[in-house]
Design an enzyme around this catalytic site. Structure first.
Site, short mmCIF file in Angstrom:
data_model
loop_
_atom_site.label_atom_id
_atom_site.label_comp_id
_atom_site.label_asym_id
_atom_site.label_seq_id
_atom_site.Cartn_x
_atom_site.Cartn_y
_atom_site.Cartn_z
N VAL A 53 0.84 -1.20 0.00
CA VAL A 53 0.00 0.00 0.00
C VAL A 53 0.88 1.26 0.00
O VAL A 53 0.59 2.24 -0.71
CB VAL A 53 -0.96 0.00 1.21
CG1 VAL A 53 -1.77 1.28 1.26
CG2 VAL A 53 -1.88 -1.21 1.15
N LYS A 69 -7.00 -1.07 10.30
CA LYS A 69 -8.33 -1.34 10.89
C LYS A 69 -8.22 -2.03 12.24
O LYS A 69 -9.03 -1.78 13.14
CB LYS A 69 -9.19 -2.18 9.96
CG LYS A 69 -8.51 -3.44 9.45
CD LYS A 69 -8.43 -3.41 7.96
CE LYS A 69 -7.16 -4.04 7.47
NZ LYS A 69 -6.78 -3.59 6.14
N GLU A 71 -9.83 6.26 5.78
CA GLU A 71 -10.61 5.71 4.65
C GLU A 71 -10.05 4.38 4.17
O GLU A 71 -10.79 3.44 3.84
CB GLU A 71 -10.58 6.73 3.49
CG GLU A 71 -11.41 6.34 2.30
CD GLU A 71 -12.90 6.28 2.64
OE1 GLU A 71 -13.50 7.32 2.88
OE2 GLU A 71 -13.46 5.14 2.66
N VAL A 103 -11.05 0.56 5.53
CA VAL A 103 -12.25 -0.23 5.22
C VAL A 103 -12.44 -0.31 3.71
O VAL A 103 -12.57 0.71 3.03
CB VAL A 103 -13.51 0.40 5.87
CG1 VAL A 103 -14.74 -0.44 5.56
CG2 VAL A 103 -13.33 0.53 7.37
N GLY A 133 -10.54 -0.99 1.17
CA GLY A 133 -9.50 -0.49 0.25
C GLY A 133 -9.86 0.80 -0.44
O GLY A 133 -10.00 1.85 0.20
N GLY A 143 -1.42 -15.04 -3.83
CA GLY A 143 -0.99 -13.92 -2.98
C GLY A 143 -2.15 -13.20 -2.31
O GLY A 143 -1.97 -12.16 -1.70
N LYS A 157 -13.32 -4.10 10.29
CA LYS A 157 -13.86 -3.08 9.38
C LYS A 157 -15.31 -2.75 9.75
O LYS A 157 -15.73 -1.59 9.71
CB LYS A 157 -13.77 -3.58 7.94
CG LYS A 157 -12.33 -3.77 7.46
CD LYS A 157 -12.26 -4.57 6.17
CE LYS A 157 -10.83 -4.79 5.71
NZ LYS A 157 -10.72 -5.79 4.64
N1 HSE Z 1 -6.89 -8.97 3.55
C1 HSE Z 1 -7.96 -8.10 3.21
C2 HSE Z 1 -8.91 -8.79 2.25
C3 HSE Z 1 -7.53 -6.82 2.57
O1 HSE Z 1 -8.70 -9.94 1.87
O2 HSE Z 1 -9.90 -8.16 1.89
C4 HSE Z 1 -6.98 -5.85 3.54
O3 HSE Z 1 -7.87 -5.58 4.57
#
Ligand code: HSE
Length: 437
Positions: free
Chosen positions: A14, A105, A129, A132, A134, A187, A205
């Site tokens: 990120v 989160k 922001e 939650v 992405g 991944g 979240k």
């Molecule tokens: N690991 C999370 C998901 C993304 O699979 O949605 C980051 O919160």
């Protein structure tokens, strides 16, 4: 005007996305923010990786505390994750009068009340922001775009890894374990995927959205959390045959008795838009009294989508730097002294419908015994099918869909049904939400 100077803590996926989008779109971002926003310092344990990503455009350090203590830094972006050192860094940044942008989160779900109180006292912003869904701007939408509404409920697919697994199980008929391996290879799932598949990430979240939606403090410890690891391909297929799809939903609802806060696999009618959100995508449906249902859909993870959310917050902070703290949008949408102490409901008191799958011996009187138990507990059956026994099997699957009832009634019914000699094995229970208007 002097550029806003940002210190970035953690330049993994990120952080890398944030850095490159901020650089690529710097002109438009500065036209929007009213001044340039520049990441001047990056802290990361892996300084070689940080140097490779930043290409001489930022100072690199492996000492994150030097960034939060640097008087030149206006905003700290925390992308380290977890509730350990990340908490110390965020609290220190606030103490030093810096604004904070975070995607963390877990940190906010566990310590948000303390962090927001410290930020409020200090007159700084903590924007989240990216924590939650992405890139989906759900926090801003709940806090600002829907501010006219009395929010009735929020329902979301807010973990992409789980949604990918459920989509693949349905499409290919593969088992949970098989698809989990695939998710790891791609991944999506971590080597230790517990947070994703056991609903913990989603509950973090949901805790944030519930607080903002209803004006209550963060109460992660009161959330009911159940993941997808026990779901079988049979249940996914049977649900499909009955017109439903199984999704891992985060559900928070305002009821007369209190607020529901729960994450669990849920049957939803196939024709609902949210039932058709597939793969790693996220979606959140919000029901407001004035607006009705609104749905927010997009990438719930990934470098640039999550970077988009981080930068949106940076621009917000840059714009409001000139506003008095009391004229800013409150962290939790409601004014800090206006939070409600309305109780969160224990799971026993939640009212919902159920999919129940029972394995029973195929002999006279079995159904009568089962339906008597349900009737005595006031549980009404909406639909029922009995599957033919597979070859060599002595028991058959009976699937029942109930009308809405209290969770505690269903718990009692399951205990009584499992105690019947004609019932073999455990009863599978999956909650069901119609999500109609
Ligand atoms: N690991 C999370 C998901 C993304 O699979 O949605 C980051 O919160």
């Amino acid at each position: 005007m002097k550029p806003i100077q940002v210190g970035l803590l953690g330049i993994g996926t990120v952080g890398g996305g944030t850095f490159s989008v901020l650089l690529r779109n710097r002109e438009e971002i500065s036209r929007r923010a009213g001044r340039a926003i520049v990441i001047t310092t990056v802290a990361d344990k892996d300084t070689a990786r940080a140097k490779a990503i930043t290409q001489g455009e930022a100072t690199i350090t492996d000492d994150a505390f030097s960034v939060v203590n640097d008087p030149a830094i206006d905003i700290v972006v925390e992308l380290i994750g977890g509730t350990g050192v990340a908490k110390q860094l965020v609290m220190k940044a606030i103490e030093n009068g810096k604004h904070v942008v975070t995607a963390n989160k877990a940190l906010l779900a566990h310590h948000g009340n303390e962090i927001f109180a410290a930020a409020h006292k200090k007159g700084v912003m903590v924007a989240f922001e990216a924590a939650v869904a992405g890139g989906v701007p759900i926090i801003k939408s709940l806090r600002e775009g829907l501010a006219a509404n009395r929010i009735e409920w929020i329902v979301g697919i807010i973990n992409g890894t789980s949604n990918f697994i459920l989509s693949k199980m349905r499409e290919t008929g593969a088992s949970f374990a098989q698809v989990l391996e695939q998710a790891k290879a791609l991944g999506y799932a971590e080597a230790d995927p517990t947070f994703d598949i056991e609903g913990i990430d989603a509950a973090h979240k949901l805790t944030l959205m519930s607080a903002i939606g209803f004006g209550i403090p963060m109460q992660f410890s009161a959330a009911y959390t159940e993941g997808i690891s026990k779901l079988t391909r049979e249940d996914i297929r049977f649900a499909e045959e009955l017109g439903y799809r199984i999704k891992l939903l985060g559900i928070t609802k305002r009821t007369a008795a209190g607020i529901e806060l729960r994450v669990h696999p849920t049957l939803i009618p196939k024709e609902r838009l949210i039932a058709n959100v597939e793969g790693v995508m996220n979606a959140i449906v919000v029901k407001g009294d004035a607006v009705g249902q609104t749905m927010f859909y997009g990438a719930g993870a990934g470098a640039e989508p999550t970077g988009s959310a981080v930068i949106g917050d940076l621009i917000d902070v840059a714009r409001t730097l000139t506003a008095d703290p009391e004229h800013r949008v409150p962290h939790l949408a409601f004014q800090p002294d206006q939070l409600s102490d309305i109780a969160l409901l224990p799971m026993d008191e939640v009212n919902t419908a159920y999919y129940l799958r029972l394995q029973v011996l195929d002999q006279p009187g079995v159904l009568a015994d089962i339906t008597r138990i349900l009737a005595d507990l006031g549980i009404s059956i909406g639909a029922m099918v009995q599957k033919e026994p597979t070859e060599g099997e002595t028991s058959v699957n009976i699937i029942m869909l109930t009308h809405q009832t209290l969770e505690k009634q269903v718990n009692q019914a399951i205990a009584k049904i499992e105690a019947l000699a004609v019932v073999t094995g455990k009863v599978t229970r999956i909650r069901l939400e119609e999500l109609d208007s």
